[in-house]
Write an enzyme that holds these catalytic residues in place. Structure first.
Site, PDB file in Angstrom:
ATOM      1  CG  ASP A 134      46.476  40.763  52.150  1.00  0.00           C
ATOM      2  OD1 ASP A 134      47.117  39.830  52.641  1.00  0.00           O
ATOM      3  OD2 ASP A 134      45.479  40.605  51.433  1.00  0.00           O
ATOM      4  CD  GLN A 220      41.312  33.910  49.663  1.00  0.00           C
ATOM      5  OE1 GLN A 220      41.869  34.882  49.174  1.00  0.00           O
ATOM      6  NE2 GLN A 220      41.594  33.476  50.883  1.00  0.00           N
ATOM      7  NE  ARG A 295      41.642  34.013  43.155  1.00  0.00           N
ATOM      8  CZ  ARG A 295      42.623  33.731  42.297  1.00  0.00           C
ATOM      9  NH1 ARG A 295      43.355  34.694  41.786  1.00  0.00           N
ATOM     10  NH2 ARG A 295      42.849  32.481  41.935  1.00  0.00           N
TER      11      ARG A 295
END
Length: 376
Positions: A134, A220, A295
């Protein structure tokens, strides 16, 4: 070394350690991808979460000395919960996308890749390897597509014949010349259901996404959610599954191969109001093991307020007033103001009037004015 024989041994071992699909491709540059990435940047469609150096994203030789092949792996995750949330009347809940159910998939994939690395090193001690998941330089999807894991769907997800698009993917660059597998032919055909299902029109066309409009991306971010997207977010507190659930290739796809991926219903579909009062430690204790926590708590709390506004939850007015009065973050105060305006009622508008008189942040002042305008 008989590379073909070793490839078969590696495939067999991958099944032993719980890898659901494995594919191999060359370490050639991803030339076609480079052009697409350049175009995405020119259009402003990129998210900003990606590796900024496009050359690194498409050139394996910049990441490992003399690479000869890339291994792609996939783990299938569930699309339905085994245990259902027991809801009570008046208790409003948010939802995390399926890719954030269970233990953070980054940990799961890295563990599998580490075991593959150890197996390869045991057999080929001088092998050079570099794994990534990722956040690495390469495009996971581009590698998986070329390695025959699945085709790249119109929703920009890898779709596998076996598991649909409900898969986590990662890869490993190697110095071993494994024979490449054959890519899978695109099976989307003329279907456009994912494009039609996208709430914000983020899927510009098949295979092209404007990340700046994607709800998964928006949930996000850390700033204010643009006005045009707030009501479209609904009760999503992290991510979005609309383009996946609309896909015919995902119909009846639901696999429970990995215990670590099983969601805690109270985490995957959390009560919204308690989220607003969570301390950093409480947030970490409740949500810290899922990928959607990466986050921090602020975006999740902001999204929870948008969700409460979506439900017009009058029982949340007192909680939102507390955020408006006491929260240090301008984004939190401003979003609370907007949510109060959407929910409405005498108490909400009285609190907004009081806040208007003392608020000093210009962005929050704008949100208060927008909220008060809903009372006219």
């Amino acid at each position: 070394m008989d590379v073909q024989k070793f490839k078969q041994e590696l495939i067999a071992y991958s099944k032993e350690i719980g890898i659901d699909k494995i594919g191999f491709t060359t370490a050639d540059p991803f030339s076609e991808l480079k052009n697409r990435l350049i175009r995405q940047q020119e259009l402003g469609y990129h998210s900003g979460f990606e590796e900024p150096d496009i050359e690194k994203r498409v050139t394996p030789t910049l990441l490992l000395d003399e690479p000869r092949s890339i291994i792609s792996i996939a783990l299938a995750y569930p699309s339905k919960m085994k245990d259902r949330v027991v809801s009570k009347k008046g208790e409003r809940r948010g939802i995390f996308s399926r890719a954030s159910w269970g233990l953070d998939y980054h940990h799961l994939l890295r563990d599998k890749l580490k075991k593959l690395e150890e197996f390869i090193k045991m057999k080929v001690p001088d092998a050079r390897l570099k794994s990534m998941v990722d956040t690495g330089e390469l495009s996971d999807r581009a590698v998986a597509e070329r390695a025959g894991i699945g085709w790249s769907g119109k929703n920009c997800a890898i779709i596998t014949p076996e598991f649909g698009s409900y898969v986590y993917i990662g890869e490993m660059i190697t110095s071993i010349p494994f024979e490449p597998d054959t890519p899978i032919e695109d099976q989307c055909g003329s279907c456009t259901k994912c494009l039609e299902a996208c709430p914000t029109g983020a899927l510009v066309q098949g295979g092209q996404i404007n990340a700046q409009r994607c709800i998964s991306f928006l949930t996000q971010t850390k700033g204010f959610i643009p006005d045009e997207f707030r009501e479209k977010i609904g009760n999503r507190v992290y991510g979005c599954d609309s383009c996946q659930t609309a896909c015919p290739h995902n119909k009846v796809k639901n696999f429970h191969f990995h215990e670590e991926m099983e969601p805690d219903p109270e985490v995957a579909k959390p009560l919204l109001r308690p989220i607003l009062q969570l301390s950093n430690r409480e947030f970490k204790n409740k949500f810290g093991d899922v990928s959607g926590s990466w986050r921090g708590k602020k975006p999740i709390q902001r999204n929870a307020m948008i969700a409460l506004a979506h439900f017009k939850d009058e029982s949340a007015v007192s909680d939102l007033i507390e955020v408006l009065k006491n929260e240090a973050s301008p984004v939190a105060r401003g979003t609370a103001a907007w949510a109060l305006g959407k929910i409405g009622g005498e108490t909400a508008f009285a609190a907004l009037e009081k806040a208007k008189a003392v608020e000093t942040d210009s962005a929050v002042q704008i949100e208060i004015e927008k909220a008060l305008s809903l009372n006219k």
